[in-house]
Design an enzyme around this catalytic site. Structure first.
Site, short mmCIF file in Angstrom:
data_model
loop_
_atom_site.label_atom_id
_atom_site.label_comp_id
_atom_site.label_asym_id
_atom_site.label_seq_id
_atom_site.Cartn_x
_atom_site.Cartn_y
_atom_site.Cartn_z
N HIS A 185 0.83 -1.21 0.00
CA HIS A 185 0.00 0.00 0.00
C HIS A 185 0.86 1.25 0.00
O HIS A 185 0.55 2.24 -0.66
CB HIS A 185 -0.92 -0.01 1.22
CG HIS A 185 -2.02 0.98 1.17
ND1 HIS A 185 -2.06 2.11 1.96
CD2 HIS A 185 -3.16 1.02 0.42
CE1 HIS A 185 -3.16 2.80 1.70
NE2 HIS A 185 -3.85 2.16 0.78
N CYS A 186 1.98 1.21 0.73
CA CYS A 186 2.87 2.38 0.83
C CYS A 186 3.47 2.77 -0.52
O CYS A 186 3.84 3.93 -0.71
CB CYS A 186 4.03 2.08 1.79
SG CYS A 186 3.55 1.59 3.43
N THR A 187 3.57 1.82 -1.45
CA THR A 187 4.23 2.08 -2.73
C THR A 187 3.25 2.53 -3.80
O THR A 187 3.68 2.81 -4.93
CB THR A 187 4.96 0.83 -3.23
OG1 THR A 187 4.00 -0.18 -3.60
CG2 THR A 187 5.92 0.28 -2.19
#
Length: 378
Positions: free
Chosen positions: A367-369
């Site tokens: 999700h962070c990417t």
């Protein structure tokens, strides 16, 4: 569950402005929509829930040995390509790439539906550096939340420009605000409810002097929020000061997937138990109690990159058109249980589990990417 090192970048990797275009792509200016006319009331803005249809996913191929351990760089690059090609099975992906790494990135993503866009980058965390897209009237806009390196913990001269660049590239209007926050710090159900950690958004290193009431009023206007469920989070233990997207996610309105750190020695153990209690007692903007589904973290991870920085949690999955892109960590029981929960919660989506150990070693997850650009207003 989530730890990123505190790093200050030194000598700039590049100079000059962000540059769009790769393999004959259309310049951003040619794709931009006209600015709305001045005067009259501002259009109502709403941040869609992640599971609603996307136009595309945005990513950044920004692994740098100024931030990452040298041995982690090629592994993290391969992980980014793996994530991009997995998402590209379901929807288009646009990935920002440094000019001198375009050939490398193209070799890794191959013939997948991944558009490479030349740009200057400090790091790879598009969820935090990119815009938060909203429906704005009958159009789409991108909110620039003034990325400041997670409260000044990491150099960010190029990443501070990514939100505006991506919004222009998408042909959308940029919405400006004086709030400082990151996309990973806010989770919404698309119907006016958000989950946010106090440790991040109310931190003096981002929004000094602002109260909950101040933040709620601004986010009501920017994202169409009617109610914020505040989780305490935990500040100062990781670079993000406790982002929401490693603690709680909406599966859909009324249903929340929450992480639980079962290790009593972990600093996240007590706070995740507190979060569960808050969420189970909470109601959303429509007044309905939340149904809370718990996914425990893995008991073990593969040893190659295991460290205190390793982000070992299943909550950091990503929803794309028809898919759930989720991590696996080599713990057969934990991986299988996480997959079963996600398949039950998302019966109309294909669950794809990926080895993202290189990304996790840098303290983040799938999700962070990523950052979703929603499809046109439904």
């Amino acid at each position: 569950m989530r730890r990123r090192r505190f790093v200050q970048l030194g000598t700039p990797l590049f100079t000059g402005a962000l540059v769009a275009g790769c393999r004959g792509e259309t310049p951003a200016d040619d794709r931009a929509r006209p600015a709305p006319p001045s005067g009259g009331p501002a259009p109502k803005r709403v941040m869609p829930e992640e599971g609603q249809p996307h136009e595309r996913t945005w990513m950044a191929f920004g692994v740098s040995d100024r931030v990452w351990e040298p041995a982690q760089v090629p592994v993290a690059q391969r992980n980014l390509a793996t994530i991009a090609t997995a998402i590209a099975r379901f929807e288009p992906v646009s990935m920002l790439v440094r000019q001198d790494e375009l050939d490398l990135a193209r070799g890794l993503v191959g013939d997948a539906n991944v558009e490479l866009v030349a740009a200057e980058l400090d790091d790879l965390w598009m969820r935090d550096t990119g815009p938060v897209f909203v429906h704005s009237g009958n159009d789409t806009a991108g909110v620039d939340f003034n990325f400041n390196g997670w409260g000044g913990k990491q150099g960010h001269p190029r990443d501070a420009k990514v939100a505006g660049f991506v919004t222009a590239r998408a042909g959308a209007e940029t919405v400006h605000t004086d709030l400082v926050l990151e996309g990973g710090g806010i989770e919404v159900d698309g119907e006016g409810t958000a989950i946010i950690t106090e440790s991040c958004v109310l931190n003096e290193n981002r929004n000094p002097g602002k109260s909950k009431k101040d933040v709620e009023a601004k986010l009501a206007d920017l994202l169409g929020l009617k109610k914020i469920i505040w989780l305490p989070g935990i500040a100062g233990r990781d670079i993000t000061d406790g982002h929401t997207d490693f603690y709680a996610r909406f599966a859909r309105p009324g249903i929340v997937v929450a992480g639980l750190d079962t290790d009593p020695q972990s600093y996240d153990h007590e706070v995740t138990e507190r979060h569960l209690a808050i969420l189970k007692a909470a109601t959303d903007a429509s007044g309905r109690p939340l149904r809370v589904e718990v996914i425990k973290g893995p008991a073990t991870v593969r040893p190659e990159f295991a460290s205190d920085d390793f982000a070992a949690g299943y909550i950091n999955f990503y929803l794309c058109n028809g898919g759930v892109i989720a991590p696996e960590f080599g713990d057969a029981e934990g991986d299988s249980a996480a997959r079963a929960t996600l398949e039950r919660l998302f019966p109309d989506r294909e669950v794809v589990q990926l080895n993202i150990d290189g990304i996790a070693a840098g303290g983040g997850g799938i999700h962070c990417t990523t950052q979703q650009e929603p499809a046109g207003k439904p």
